[in-house]
Design an enzyme around this catalytic site. Sequence first.
Site, PDB file in Angstrom:
ATOM      1  N   ARG A 226      15.112   4.993   5.749  1.00 23.32           N
ATOM      2  CA  ARG A 226      15.523   3.975   4.790  1.00 23.32           C
ATOM      3  C   ARG A 226      17.052   3.923   4.759  1.00 23.32           C
ATOM      4  NH1 ARG A 226      11.223   1.959   4.950  1.00 23.32           N
ATOM      5  NH2 ARG A 226       9.614   1.924   3.341  1.00 23.32           N
ATOM      6  N   HIS A 274      14.947  -4.014  10.617  1.00 20.07           N
ATOM      7  CA  HIS A 274      13.800  -3.329   9.993  1.00 20.07           C
ATOM      8  C   HIS A 274      12.496  -3.723  10.689  1.00 20.07           C
ATOM      9  CE1 HIS A 274      12.276  -1.392   6.015  1.00 20.07           C
ATOM     10  NE2 HIS A 274      11.436  -1.170   6.993  1.00 20.07           N
TER      11      HIS A 274
HETATM   12  P1  NDP Z   1       5.067  11.263   5.842  1.00 23.67           P
HETATM   13  O1  NDP Z   1       4.883  11.435   4.384  1.00 23.67           O
HETATM   14  O2  NDP Z   1       3.877  11.314   6.725  1.00 23.67           O
HETATM   15  O3  NDP Z   1       6.086  12.385   6.374  1.00 23.67           O
HETATM   16  C1  NDP Z   1       7.275  12.661   5.715  1.00 23.67           C
HETATM   17  C2  NDP Z   1       7.937  13.859   6.366  1.00 23.67           C
HETATM   18  O4  NDP Z   1       9.201  14.066   5.731  1.00 23.67           O
HETATM   19  C3  NDP Z   1       7.119  15.145   6.165  1.00 23.67           C
HETATM   20  O5  NDP Z   1       7.197  15.936   7.324  1.00 23.67           O
HETATM   21  C4  NDP Z   1       7.838  15.824   5.008  1.00 23.67           C
HETATM   22  O6  NDP Z   1       7.750  17.231   4.991  1.00 23.67           O
HETATM   23  C5  NDP Z   1       9.269  15.404   5.279  1.00 23.67           C
HETATM   24  N1  NDP Z   1      10.072  15.505   4.058  1.00 23.67           N
HETATM   25  C6  NDP Z   1       9.929  14.824   2.905  1.00 23.67           C
HETATM   26  N2  NDP Z   1      10.827  15.234   2.000  1.00 23.67           N
HETATM   27  C7  NDP Z   1      11.556  16.199   2.604  1.00 23.67           C
HETATM   28  C8  NDP Z   1      12.624  17.022   2.176  1.00 23.67           C
HETATM   29  N3  NDP Z   1      13.132  16.945   0.940  1.00 23.67           N
HETATM   30  N4  NDP Z   1      13.128  17.918   3.051  1.00 23.67           N
HETATM   31  C9  NDP Z   1      12.618  18.021   4.311  1.00 23.67           C
HETATM   32  N5  NDP Z   1      11.592  17.279   4.768  1.00 23.67           N
HETATM   33  C10 NDP Z   1      11.067  16.366   3.915  1.00 23.67           C
HETATM   34  O7  NDP Z   1       5.876   9.917   6.054  1.00 23.67           O
HETATM   35  P2  NDP Z   1       5.749   8.899   7.256  1.00 23.67           P
HETATM   36  O8  NDP Z   1       5.980   9.636   8.522  1.00 23.67           O
HETATM   37  O9  NDP Z   1       4.511   8.104   7.102  1.00 23.67           O
HETATM   38  O10 NDP Z   1       6.958   7.894   6.944  1.00 23.67           O
HETATM   39  C11 NDP Z   1       8.294   8.320   6.849  1.00 23.67           C
HETATM   40  C12 NDP Z   1       9.164   7.162   6.424  1.00 23.67           C
HETATM   41  O11 NDP Z   1       9.367   6.255   7.510  1.00 23.67           O
HETATM   42  C13 NDP Z   1       8.621   6.245   5.335  1.00 23.67           C
HETATM   43  O12 NDP Z   1       8.701   6.824   4.063  1.00 23.67           O
HETATM   44  C14 NDP Z   1       9.514   5.041   5.477  1.00 23.67           C
HETATM   45  O13 NDP Z   1      10.673   5.192   4.688  1.00 23.67           O
HETATM   46  C15 NDP Z   1       9.889   5.057   6.955  1.00 23.67           C
HETATM   47  N6  NDP Z   1       9.306   3.921   7.675  1.00 23.67           N
HETATM   48  C16 NDP Z   1      10.145   3.054   8.340  1.00 23.67           C
HETATM   49  C17 NDP Z   1       9.629   2.014   9.057  1.00 23.67           C
HETATM   50  C18 NDP Z   1      10.516   1.105   9.820  1.00 23.67           C
HETATM   51  O14 NDP Z   1      10.030   0.103  10.373  1.00 23.67           O
HETATM   52  N7  NDP Z   1      11.805   1.385   9.922  1.00 23.67           N
HETATM   53  C19 NDP Z   1       8.180   1.764   9.142  1.00 23.67           C
HETATM   54  C20 NDP Z   1       7.397   2.716   8.396  1.00 23.67           C
HETATM   55  C21 NDP Z   1       7.956   3.741   7.696  1.00 23.67           C
HETATM   56  P3  NDP Z   1       6.329  17.966   4.757  1.00 23.67           P
HETATM   57  O15 NDP Z   1       5.529  17.665   6.005  1.00 23.67           O
HETATM   58  O16 NDP Z   1       6.681  19.377   4.638  1.00 23.67           O
HETATM   59  O17 NDP Z   1       5.733  17.331   3.535  1.00 23.67           O
HETATM   60  C1  OXD Z   2       7.200   0.881   5.914  1.00 30.27           C
HETATM   61  C2  OXD Z   2       8.258   0.050   6.499  1.00 30.27           C
HETATM   62  O1  OXD Z   2       7.460   1.659   4.999  1.00 30.27           O
HETATM   63  O2  OXD Z   2       7.941  -0.896   7.241  1.00 30.27           O
HETATM   64  O3  OXD Z   2       6.055   0.758   6.394  1.00 30.27           O
HETATM   65  O4  OXD Z   2       9.432   0.328   6.283  1.00 30.27           O
END
Ligand code: NDP
Ligand code: OXD
Length: 311
Positions: A226, A274
């Site tokens: 983000r 995005h």
């Molecule tokens: P998940 O919830 O599956 O994974 C999040 C990961 O981040 C986990 O490994 C988690 O750790 C880690 N994490 C969260 N908080 C912390 C922290 N404080 N310190 C260290 N590690 C942390 O999320 P997704 O993979 O589904 O999605 C990630 C992000 O991708 C979304 O929230 C969104 O913002 C972004 N996104 C962007 C898109 C785009 O087109 N640009 C499309 C879709 C999503 P743990 O495993 O230990 O919980």
């Molecule tokens: C999502 C994105 O969160 O597209 O899926 O950013």
Amino acid sequence: MSFTILYRSSSPYARNWQVELARHVPDLDFRIFPEIGDPAAIDMALVWKPPHGVLASLPNLKLIASLGAGVDHILDDPALPRQVPIMRLVDPHMVTAMSEYVLAQVLRLHRQDLTYAAQQRDGVWQEHRQKNASERRVGVLGLGQFGADAAVKLAALGFDVAGWSRSKKSIAGIEAFHGADGFAPFLARSDIVICLLPLTNATENILDARAFALMPQGAAVINVGRGGHLAEDDLLAALDSGQIGAAILDVFRTEPLPAGHRFWRHPKVIMTPHIAAATNPLTAAAIVADNISRLRAGRQLLHLVDPVLAY
Ligand code: NDP
Ligand code: OXD
């Protein structure tokens, strides 16, 4: 009794969602914001960036579904009805799309595309030493559905891959770091850092001057998490000083990125609007519909957001 969904997004796919959901939910009553009708009739909200206060105005809301994998755009509503469960999209096709994007951009950096594109523009024929993939240390911030898949696929291409997460992980072929103690050593060994974290209080501005200083000089940053993860002025300063060699940015604090923002024309910045992993109703509707049938049958819902962790 029909099942009533309030849909709200600024993207042009409302009708696609309606058609795809109707395949799974025959008694669907699909309302597109702002045409809410009777607020008491709404069972579920399917939303991207709902205007603050709208969800609180739906007295019989039973489920909030994010139109994306991230939920920061819902949780930032001060009036959010906290008792209503929130589901996010966990769609294998989005995971594939995200990994395609990440692989494409890492390969671009690895193969020095920016340098050769500038040379072509300037009519320069000059070869630069090409590292082997195994000499390129790639670091993935976040090892969730997107980060873990991208990390494994990067490792399969031969890159030296590490990941950082909140809890400890064990993924074959990936050097795993976690928690506050793992952050600095993770950054110090990463020539290319990819942000695939959710935006929470704990991760906001994680890509800041301190983080850039911990990376090897000339490291590259890819932000697909983000815009709020990135301290924009710190990045511009690090690009100008050469501490950061290049940035590939798909997400921004303000989207669309305002005209005149320095990122638009910065020679070391590559931007996309995005699009790294866009939601596709063709596959995502079945995932949402599965939770609708679970909700109606009183069964356990899937892909729920942890209200404490906020992802
Ligand atoms: P998940 O919830 O599956 O994974 C999040 C990961 O981040 C986990 O490994 C988690 O750790 C880690 N994490 C969260 N908080 C912390 C922290 N404080 N310190 C260290 N590690 C942390 O999320 P997704 O993979 O589904 O999605 C990630 C992000 O991708 C979304 O929230 C969104 O913002 C972004 N996104 C962007 C898109 C785009 O087109 N640009 C499309 C879709 C999503 P743990 O495993 O230990 O919980
Ligand atoms: C999502 C994105 O969160 O597209 O899926 O950013």
